[in-house]
Design an enzyme around this catalytic site. Structure first.
Site: not given
Ligand code: NAD
Length: 260
Positions: A142, A155
């Protein structure tokens, strides 16, 4: 391009991970989809992806905050699809709170899922990658691995640590055919961010569209969300031969956020 490769994408039942899993399958990889959620919806999603791409697609719902979760996931992937060639450490959660009120159990859960699970997955898949002299490790970090925001201590700390893990692993493997990189997106409109929009709308008493522009995207100069497809395309590029000299990099995909 990725025919014959096995990819494991943690947290790929929704959001960014799902987009990366789909893009890797379209590029020719067999994919272990992983994550929580409604079993019928996920099974249908995986079956549709397998039918579209002709690749082998499996799903495992291991909770990666549980003892032994990563070990079981890596072993199941090897049994069902073969040893992991492409590891995408993507699963993540968020909690927003002033540091003095930050619940220690949320700190532990965020650190365990984002940092510890990434370490264990790398630890368990690197031996096979070294043996085959080919591998790709992508840590879905991120901008918060590079810069901080208030109220996100767990985070931000875990994501900065993931960047450190990326650099260290890249140096260890630099003379092999295995690369390790961090992808650092700004805001992407996924379930993880929808929750923050709703919380901020309540806290500020503002409609969602104003929260998006004035709060969520305040630090993102492009004033638009990064698209999942843009991140997935970067991930596929990093898995290709043209990217074999890119290792240890933390690549922002953030509409200019980290240029400030
Ligand atoms: P999301 O909530 O859509 O997906 C999260 C995924 O993690 C899901 O598949 C969920 O089932 C899984 N998960 C959650 N808890 C879990 C657990 N205890 N065990 C196993 N799996 C688990 O989120 P996203 O926005 O797609 O985020 C994905 C990654 O990208 C994350 O690491 C997040 O920090 C990073 N990220 C997101 C953003 C954003 O703006 N959405 C920006 C930068 C980085």
């Amino acid at each position: 391009m990725l025919q014959g490769r096995t990819a494991l994408v943690t947290g790929s039942t929704s959001g960014i991970g799902r987009g990366i899993a789909h893009a890797l399958a379209r590029a020719g990889a067999d994919v272990m989809v992983h994550g929580l959620g409604d079993a019928d919806r996920i099974a249908a999603d995986c079956a549709a992806l397998a039918a579209e791409t002709g690749r082998r697609i499996a799903w495992d719902p291991a909770d990666l905050t549980r003892e032994g979760g990563v070990e079981r996931l890596v072993a199941t992937t090897a049994e069902r699809l073969g040893e992991v060639d492409i590891l995408v450490n993507n699963a993540g959660i968020q909690h927003v709170s002033p540091v003095e009120d930050f619940p220690p159990e949320r700190w532990d859960a965020i650190r365990t899922l984002i940092l510890d699970a990434s370490f264990h997955a790398v630890r368990l898949t690197v031996p096979g990658m070294k043996r085959r002299n080919w591998g790709r490790i992508l840590n879905l970090v991120s901008v918060h691995g590079l810069v901080a925001s208030p109220f996100k201590t767990a985070y931000v700390a875990a994501k900065h640590a993931q960047v450190g893990l990326t650099k260290s692993v890249a140096l260890e493997l630099a003379e092999t055919g295995v690369t390790c990189n961090a992808i650092c997106p700004g805001y992407v409109r996924t379930a993880l961010v929808e929750g923050q929009i709703a919380d901020q709308a309540r806290a500020h008493g503002l409609p969602a569209e104003r929260v998006i522009r004035e709060v969520i995207l305040a630090a993102q100069p492009s004033k638009r969300f990064v698209e999942i497809e843009e991140i997935a395309a970067l991930a596929v590029f990093l898995c290709g031969e043209a990217a074999r000299s890119i290792t240890g990099a933390s690549i922002p995909i953030d509409g200019g956020w980290t240029s400030r």
